[in-house]
Scaffold this motif. Sequence first.
Motif, PDB file in Angstrom:
ATOM      1  N   VAL A 169       1.150  -1.426  -0.071  1.00  0.00           N
ATOM      2  CA  VAL A 169      -0.087  -0.515  -0.354  1.00  0.00           C
ATOM      3  C   VAL A 169       0.933   1.346   0.177  1.00  0.00           C
ATOM      4  N   TYR A 170       1.840   1.236   0.891  1.00  0.00           N
ATOM      5  CA  TYR A 170       2.810   2.759   0.652  1.00  0.00           C
ATOM      6  C   TYR A 170       3.389   2.468  -0.242  1.00  0.00           C
ATOM      7  N   VAL A 171       4.311   1.698  -0.847  1.00  0.00           N
ATOM      8  CA  VAL A 171       4.515   2.171  -2.346  1.00  0.00           C
ATOM      9  C   VAL A 171       3.423   2.272  -3.617  1.00  0.00           C
ATOM     10  N   LYS A 172       2.209   1.685  -3.582  1.00  0.00           N
ATOM     11  CA  LYS A 172       1.269   2.314  -4.301  1.00  0.00           C
ATOM     12  C   LYS A 172       1.058   3.592  -4.094  1.00  0.00           C
ATOM     13  N   ASN A 173       1.096   4.101  -2.780  1.00  0.00           N
ATOM     14  CA  ASN A 173       0.650   5.479  -2.563  1.00  0.00           C
ATOM     15  C   ASN A 173       1.624   6.522  -2.993  1.00  0.00           C
ATOM     16  N   LYS A 174       2.813   5.766  -3.002  1.00  0.00           N
ATOM     17  CA  LYS A 174       4.417   6.940  -3.338  1.00  0.00           C
ATOM     18  C   LYS A 174       4.293   6.426  -4.948  1.00  0.00           C
ATOM     19  N   ALA A 175       3.714   6.167  -5.917  1.00  0.00           N
ATOM     20  CA  ALA A 175       3.246   5.331  -7.070  1.00  0.00           C
ATOM     21  C   ALA A 175       3.009   6.826  -7.529  1.00  0.00           C
ATOM     22  N   ALA A 176       1.099   6.636  -7.566  1.00  0.00           N
ATOM     23  CA  ALA A 176       0.178   7.287  -7.450  1.00  0.00           C
ATOM     24  C   ALA A 176       0.839   8.425  -7.378  1.00  0.00           C
ATOM     25  N   LYS A 177       0.995   9.478  -5.901  1.00  0.00           N
ATOM     26  CA  LYS A 177       1.598  10.168  -6.293  1.00  0.00           C
ATOM     27  C   LYS A 177       3.004  10.466  -6.840  1.00  0.00           C
ATOM     28  N   ALA A 178       3.739  10.078  -7.116  1.00  0.00           N
ATOM     29  CA  ALA A 178       4.777  10.475  -8.662  1.00  0.00           C
ATOM     30  C   ALA A 178       4.185  10.392  -9.991  1.00  0.00           C
ATOM     31  N   SER A 179       3.119   9.615  -9.911  1.00  0.00           N
ATOM     32  CA  SER A 179       2.399   9.587 -11.527  1.00  0.00           C
ATOM     33  C   SER A 179       2.145  11.282 -11.279  1.00  0.00           C
ATOM     34  N   ARG A 180       1.107  11.800 -10.441  1.00  0.00           N
ATOM     35  CA  ARG A 180       0.317  13.013 -10.126  1.00  0.00           C
ATOM     36  C   ARG A 180       1.021  13.778 -10.557  1.00  0.00           C
ATOM     37  N   ILE A 181       2.465  13.683  -9.748  1.00  0.00           N
ATOM     38  CA  ILE A 181       3.522  15.097  -9.683  1.00  0.00           C
ATOM     39  C   ILE A 181       3.796  14.966 -11.087  1.00  0.00           C
ATOM     40  N   ASN A 182       4.295  13.861 -12.018  1.00  0.00           N
ATOM     41  CA  ASN A 182       4.741  14.154 -13.434  1.00  0.00           C
ATOM     42  C   ASN A 182       4.223  14.437 -14.889  1.00  0.00           C
ATOM     43  N   LYS A 183       2.215  14.282 -13.747  1.00  0.00           N
ATOM     44  CA  LYS A 183       1.334  14.678 -15.817  1.00  0.00           C
ATOM     45  C   LYS A 183       1.790  15.935 -15.035  1.00  0.00           C
ATOM     46  N   GLU A 184       1.524  16.472 -14.352  1.00  0.00           N
ATOM     47  CA  GLU A 184       1.487  18.057 -14.125  1.00  0.00           C
ATOM     48  C   GLU A 184       3.000  18.861 -14.631  1.00  0.00           C
ATOM     49  N   ASN A 185       4.360  18.538 -14.688  1.00  0.00           N
ATOM     50  CA  ASN A 185       5.118  18.539 -14.937  1.00  0.00           C
ATOM     51  C   ASN A 185       5.185  18.321 -16.705  1.00  0.00           C
ATOM     52  N   ILE A 186       4.628  17.363 -17.062  1.00  0.00           N
ATOM     53  CA  ILE A 186       4.535  17.388 -18.635  1.00  0.00           C
ATOM     54  C   ILE A 186       3.615  18.468 -18.973  1.00  0.00           C
ATOM     55  N   ALA A 187       2.669  18.905 -18.617  1.00  0.00           N
ATOM     56  CA  ALA A 187       1.777  19.671 -18.598  1.00  0.00           C
ATOM     57  C   ALA A 187       2.954  21.196 -18.929  1.00  0.00           C
ATOM     58  N   ASP A 188       3.164  21.047 -17.805  1.00  0.00           N
ATOM     59  CA  ASP A 188       3.847  22.808 -17.775  1.00  0.00           C
ATOM     60  C   ASP A 188       5.238  22.962 -18.438  1.00  0.00           C
ATOM     61  N   ARG A 189       5.516  21.453 -19.203  1.00  0.00           N
ATOM     62  CA  ARG A 189       6.921  21.857 -19.694  1.00  0.00           C
ATOM     63  C   ARG A 189       6.378  22.484 -21.146  1.00  0.00           C
ATOM     64  N   TRP A 190       4.994  20.976 -21.566  1.00  0.00           N
ATOM     65  CA  TRP A 190       4.626  21.459 -22.714  1.00  0.00           C
ATOM     66  C   TRP A 190       4.509  22.956 -23.935  1.00  0.00           C
ATOM     67  N   GLY A 191       5.067  23.037 -25.110  1.00  0.00           N
ATOM     68  CA  GLY A 191       5.707  24.180 -25.476  1.00  0.00           C
ATOM     69  C   GLY A 191       6.513  25.131 -24.193  1.00  0.00           C
ATOM     70  N   ALA A 192       6.577  24.992 -23.483  1.00  0.00           N
ATOM     71  CA  ALA A 192       8.017  25.989 -23.157  1.00  0.00           C
ATOM     72  C   ALA A 192       9.337  26.408 -23.621  1.00  0.00           C
ATOM     73  N   LYS A 193       9.712  27.180 -23.209  1.00  0.00           N
ATOM     74  CA  LYS A 193      11.185  27.276 -23.832  1.00  0.00           C
ATOM     75  C   LYS A 193      12.111  26.349 -22.795  1.00  0.00           C
ATOM     76  N   ARG A 194      13.197  25.780 -23.052  1.00  0.00           N
ATOM     77  CA  ARG A 194      14.147  24.886 -22.700  1.00  0.00           C
ATOM     78  C   ARG A 194      15.040  26.123 -22.085  1.00  0.00           C
ATOM     79  N   ASN A 195      15.405  26.163 -21.530  1.00  0.00           N
ATOM     80  CA  ASN A 195      17.203  26.423 -20.847  1.00  0.00           C
ATOM     81  C   ASN A 195      18.496  25.903 -21.059  1.00  0.00           C
ATOM     82  N   ASN A 196      18.178  25.123 -22.445  1.00  0.00           N
ATOM     83  CA  ASN A 196      19.906  24.409 -23.088  1.00  0.00           C
ATOM     84  C   ASN A 196      20.348  23.291 -21.702  1.00  0.00           C
TER      85      ASN A 196
END
Length: 587
Positions: free
Chosen positions: A49-76
């Motif tokens: 259960v602990y590992v599953k909750n940890k993975a769910a939290k990581a999944s949510r953060i990853n989706k947010e990061n992908i959305a934030d970085r979509w179409g954004a300029k990268r700093n080399n």
Amino acid sequence: MRAARLRFLFEGVMELLIIMALAAGIILGFKVNYLFFLVTGLGIIFFLVYVKNKAAKASRINKENIADRWGAKRNNEAPSGDVKKLFLYLKQETENKQYQIDDTTWNDLDMDLVFRQANHTISVTGAQYLYYLLRNPVFDQKLLAERAHIINRLMQNDKTSQSIQFHLLDISNLEDVSFKIFNRNLKYDRKLSVLYRILSLIIIAEIILAFFYPTLGITLIALSVFINFIIHNYNKYRIFEEISELKYFRRLIGCAQKIIKVDTEGIDLGQSEIRVMVKNLRKISRNLSFISIGTGVTKTEIESFLEIINSIFLIEPIIFFATMDLISRHQEDLLKLHMLVGRIDALIAMASYKKSLNYFCCPKLSPYKEAKDIRYFLQADNLYHPLLKKPVSNSVKIKKRGVIITGSNASGKSTFLKAIGINAIFAQSVFFSFSESYLSFYYKIFTSIGTTDNIEEGESYFMAEARLLKRIIDEGNSQIPVLCILDEIFRGTNTVERISSGLAVLKYFTDRNFCVINATHDLELASLAKNFCQNFHFREEIKEKDIIFSYILHQGICKTKNAIKILKSMDYPEEIYEKAINISKGF
């Protein structure tokens, strides 16, 4: 690799502690009361259960990061792995028979920096494929149009693109595939496999024995678990590179399975080919499912549990030997799947990158025709250099085979040359240009811009430049015209021979299948070549101690000079400035 090994050892120690805790519950269950087995069971449930909750939290953060970085300029941002591997491997396989952007041209145009900016990929797999695309311009309108269509559809369907990027995270933090697995005979000591099977059977026998003779059985189990744990981790460390690749291929197949389930709204990403590859590799995937895939926080609850079971029953090393035989028979399928998934990641990256640009255009490219049908060798409106934060755009129409660009120091000549080369590469690889309009032939692209002395080989500046220029001259017999970009041709020798040799080379190029663009300080060269070369220039304005550059391209030969005035603006002694002015008037 060293950091990954250390991380692997740390995880192994943590897993041993978990095994010991679970074993303690089992021992107490046998020795004291069977209710202690319930404690062990609850401990396993809590862990999952602990590992599953940890993975769910990581999944949510990853989706947010992908959305934030979509179409954004990268700093080399530096790539996380060696992006050249696929390019170098395929180059070796084709024995250099096809045209590619050579190292000199790539470095002259600062393409590593451009690649970093454009690299919106999620995985090293995608970064490798994007690098391969940019190093391999093509001359096929249909292929380029297909790439552009997919990129544009992905740019319009950002939710679809981000969904696929989320699945690409499965292969984002794994070690690079070394490609050794594709080009060598896979030979391992099969005797070890037999030994591991025997040790695995022994621990099963000891578990059965524990039900009849608890003390003896538990003692033998504890001893076997310890021995097997040591063997498991030692073997894993010994074949770490191969295990890393097996983990990669397991994740790659799983990633591919997820991608083909995404509703791409009719965008053809090669899903049918991927399905065939996944089917061909099904047995390998099934075998690898018994090998723990994740590392650290990326482990799922199942993978974490599998790691414990693997170390007890030596499943991983047993499966390893069986799987290597299968891989040797499916190397081609694995490579193809690697490239198909990499292509998807690369095209999505280009969609995100295009969205980050202020403007771009779809180029108009055409095969080379006879001279009588030619109007412009290259034409662009408001073309700019993608690395500049506030670029000054320029429009250009190249009517002749030769172009000479003059201008003072720091006026923008080299930047403009690089902008032309970068635009040509992007136009013929991912079919868009950093401009409002772009028209040209399909070109082979070569440069000689950043020549330096080669001290190790005892080669002078002039010798190095002459050698690099000769490689371009040798391309003159090609059916495909050559876009030749030069900066200060033969600058490594005296004025008379520099201008004489430069003029002869430019005439040679313009009489043949070349479009040559040469930047120079030699106004004499520009004047002598005006009958067969177009002249453009950059200029500046000097106000007191300030030199103001407009970076705007103008027609004709440059009429201004600023080298001596720069000395004055930098507070050189007046004596030096005046002397230089007087000497210059005598020429």
